[in-house]
Design an enzyme around this catalytic site. Structure first.
Site, PDB file in Angstrom:
ATOM      1  N   TYR A   1      -1.648  -0.716  10.231  1.00  0.00           N
ATOM      2  CA  TYR A   1      -1.740  -1.025   8.798  1.00  0.00           C
ATOM      3  C   TYR A   1      -0.455  -0.605   8.066  1.00  0.00           C
ATOM      4  O   TYR A   1       0.113  -1.370   7.279  1.00  0.00           O
ATOM      5  CB  TYR A   1      -2.956  -0.298   8.216  1.00  0.00           C
TER       6      TYR A   1
ATOM      7  N   SER B   1       0.847  -1.196   0.000  1.00  0.00           N
ATOM      8  CA  SER B   1       0.000   0.000   0.000  1.00  0.00           C
ATOM      9  C   SER B   1       0.880   1.242   0.000  1.00  0.00           C
ATOM     10  O   SER B   1       2.007   1.216   0.522  1.00  0.00           O
ATOM     11  CB  SER B   1      -0.879   0.020   1.256  1.00  0.00           C
TER      12      SER B   1
HETATM   13  P1  NAP Z   1     -11.491  -5.345   0.215  1.00  0.00           P
HETATM   14  O1  NAP Z   1     -12.413  -4.971  -0.883  1.00  0.00           O
HETATM   15  O2  NAP Z   1     -11.856  -5.067   1.632  1.00  0.00           O
HETATM   16  O3  NAP Z   1     -11.092  -6.883   0.067  1.00  0.00           O
HETATM   17  C1  NAP Z   1     -10.258  -7.492   0.986  1.00  0.00           C
HETATM   18  C2  NAP Z   1     -10.002  -8.896   0.520  1.00  0.00           C
HETATM   19  O4  NAP Z   1      -9.126  -9.534   1.455  1.00  0.00           O
HETATM   20  C3  NAP Z   1     -11.262  -9.729   0.444  1.00  0.00           C
HETATM   21  O5  NAP Z   1     -11.222 -10.512  -0.730  1.00  0.00           O
HETATM   22  C4  NAP Z   1     -11.172 -10.612   1.674  1.00  0.00           C
HETATM   23  O6  NAP Z   1     -11.769 -11.876   1.510  1.00  0.00           O
HETATM   24  C5  NAP Z   1      -9.684 -10.788   1.797  1.00  0.00           C
HETATM   25  N1  NAP Z   1      -9.290 -11.186   3.147  1.00  0.00           N
HETATM   26  C6  NAP Z   1      -9.287 -10.430   4.270  1.00  0.00           C
HETATM   27  N2  NAP Z   1      -8.863 -11.164   5.316  1.00  0.00           N
HETATM   28  C7  NAP Z   1      -8.571 -12.401   4.828  1.00  0.00           C
HETATM   29  C8  NAP Z   1      -8.075 -13.586   5.405  1.00  0.00           C
HETATM   30  N3  NAP Z   1      -7.782 -13.659   6.703  1.00  0.00           N
HETATM   31  N4  NAP Z   1      -7.894 -14.661   4.599  1.00  0.00           N
HETATM   32  C9  NAP Z   1      -8.175 -14.608   3.282  1.00  0.00           C
HETATM   33  N5  NAP Z   1      -8.653 -13.499   2.684  1.00  0.00           N
HETATM   34  C10 NAP Z   1      -8.846 -12.417   3.442  1.00  0.00           C
HETATM   35  O7  NAP Z   1     -10.094  -4.608   0.015  1.00  0.00           O
HETATM   36  P2  NAP Z   1      -9.264  -4.225  -1.286  1.00  0.00           P
HETATM   37  O8  NAP Z   1      -9.283  -2.767  -1.379  1.00  0.00           O
HETATM   38  O9  NAP Z   1      -9.639  -5.040  -2.449  1.00  0.00           O
HETATM   39  O10 NAP Z   1      -7.817  -4.630  -0.737  1.00  0.00           O
HETATM   40  C11 NAP Z   1      -7.016  -5.645  -1.337  1.00  0.00           C
HETATM   41  C12 NAP Z   1      -5.580  -5.387  -0.928  1.00  0.00           C
HETATM   42  O11 NAP Z   1      -5.172  -4.115  -1.417  1.00  0.00           O
HETATM   43  C13 NAP Z   1      -5.364  -5.359   0.580  1.00  0.00           C
HETATM   44  O12 NAP Z   1      -4.151  -5.984   0.915  1.00  0.00           O
HETATM   45  C14 NAP Z   1      -5.292  -3.860   0.879  1.00  0.00           C
HETATM   46  O13 NAP Z   1      -4.557  -3.602   2.040  1.00  0.00           O
HETATM   47  C15 NAP Z   1      -4.616  -3.365  -0.368  1.00  0.00           C
HETATM   48  N6  NAP Z   1      -4.836  -1.938  -0.619  1.00  0.00           N
HETATM   49  C16 NAP Z   1      -6.073  -1.432  -0.877  1.00  0.00           C
HETATM   50  C17 NAP Z   1      -6.220  -0.071  -1.118  1.00  0.00           C
HETATM   51  C18 NAP Z   1      -7.538   0.569  -1.421  1.00  0.00           C
HETATM   52  O14 NAP Z   1      -7.616   1.806  -1.500  1.00  0.00           O
HETATM   53  N7  NAP Z   1      -8.598  -0.174  -1.637  1.00  0.00           N
HETATM   54  C19 NAP Z   1      -5.107   0.769  -1.077  1.00  0.00           C
HETATM   55  C20 NAP Z   1      -3.858   0.208  -0.805  1.00  0.00           C
HETATM   56  C21 NAP Z   1      -3.732  -1.141  -0.591  1.00  0.00           C
HETATM   57  P3  NAP Z   1     -13.260 -12.228   2.025  1.00  0.00           P
HETATM   58  O15 NAP Z   1     -14.136 -11.101   1.563  1.00  0.00           O
HETATM   59  O16 NAP Z   1     -13.556 -13.524   1.387  1.00  0.00           O
HETATM   60  O17 NAP Z   1     -13.210 -12.331   3.528  1.00  0.00           O
END
Ligand code: NAP
Length: 250
Positions: A157, A144
């Site tokens: 985080y 991130s």
């Molecule tokens: P999201 O929509 O909240 O999705 C999170 C994903 O992580 C879901 O598919 C969830 O699966 C999975 N997950 C969470 N805990 C888990 C566990 N213990 N075991 C297996 N799967 C797990 O978030 P996102 O924005 O797509 O984020 C994806 C990645 O990008 C993350 O690492 C996040 O930190 C990073 N990121 C996001 C942003 C942003 O602005 N969105 C920015 C920087 C980095 P389930 O739904 O099946 O539980």
């Protein structure tokens, strides 16, 4: 440049929703067979599996909590039995549990690290074991912008994502000579469920900080992940590449 992942097997953790969903779909459309790991969102993962298979691709939804060593072991046993190889690992699963430092509990700290840092460690260790036997592979860690840009209420985080960047760099140096490439991507504010609360609360202020003046799309992160997961990026090793509309450059 043409990316062709035909014949390759990919695992995307948290692959059924948000950025992970976009990664699963993009890798599948480039020819890879994708194991869509999910934890709680079974319907989303199974629907995505159907969508990919409906398009003529290969996909399989698989439930596992990436912070649970036993569940990760079972998932890799499944991959070894069903597919006998793993070419691409995308460590995407992640959570936030924001709190100001003074009110942050040890539980807030450890649960974020368990998913965001222990998860990639557990999955990468087993993936590398398979990749070493095959003579190579690619690991892409979804970190991130928070690894480099401080955000209030996100010490847990940010530390987990900074740790993931350092993990990627050290792992890459250790494994590049074996044909295993590890890199990280650093998304900024991307339009997914995770960022929804902050985008709803402070869209105007956030957009002022982003030179591109818009939030990112999950597919834009997936494009970079796919590039790093392909031979087209063969000489990129141990890097952390931002996809954030200029947030970390400003
Ligand atoms: P999201 O929509 O909240 O999705 C999170 C994903 O992580 C879901 O598919 C969830 O699966 C999975 N997950 C969470 N805990 C888990 C566990 N213990 N075991 C297996 N799967 C797990 O978030 P996102 O924005 O797509 O984020 C994806 C990645 O990008 C993350 O690492 C996040 O930190 C990073 N990121 C996001 C942003 C942003 O602005 N969105 C920015 C920087 C980095 P389930 O739904 O099946 O539980």
């Amino acid at each position: 440049m043409k990316i062709d992942l035909a014949g390759q097997v990919a695992l995307v953790t948290g692959g059924g929703r948000g950025i992970g969903r976009a990664c699963s779909l993009t890798l599948a459309r480039l020819g890879a067979t994708v194991i869509i790991n999910y934890w709680r969102s079974r319907d989303a993962a199974e629907e995505l599996e159907k969508e990919i298979v409906g398009e003529g691709g290969g996909a399989r939804a698989y439930q596992a909590d990436v912070s649970d060593p036993g569940a990760v072991d079972a998932m890799f046993q499944f991959i070894r039995q069903e597919y006998r190889r793993l070419d691409i690992l995308v460590n995407n699963a992640g959570i936030v549990q924001d709190a100001l430092l003074l009110s942050m509990t040890l539980q807030d700290w450890t649960s974020v690290h368990a998913t965001n840092l222990n998860g990639p460690f557990l999955c990468t260790r087993l993936a590398v074991e398979m990749m070493l036997r095959q003579g190579g592979g690619k690991v892409v860690n979804v970190a991130s912008a928070s690894a480099h840009v401080g955000g209030r209420g996100q010490t847990n985080y940010a530390a987990s994502k900074g740790g993931l960047v350092a993990f990627s760099r050290a792992g890459a140096v250790e494994l590049a000579r074996k044909g295993i490439r590890i890199n990280a991507v650093l998304p900024g504010f991307i339009e997914t469920d995770m960022s929804l609360p902050v985008r709803q609360q402070a869209a105007g202020k956030l957009l002022e900080r982003i030179p591109a003046r818009r939030f990112g799309r999950a597919g834009e992160v997936a494009n970079l992940v796919a590039f790093l997961a392909s031979d087209a990026s063969d000489y990129i090793v141990g890097q952390a590449i931002a996809v954030d509309g200029g947030l970390s450059a400003s």
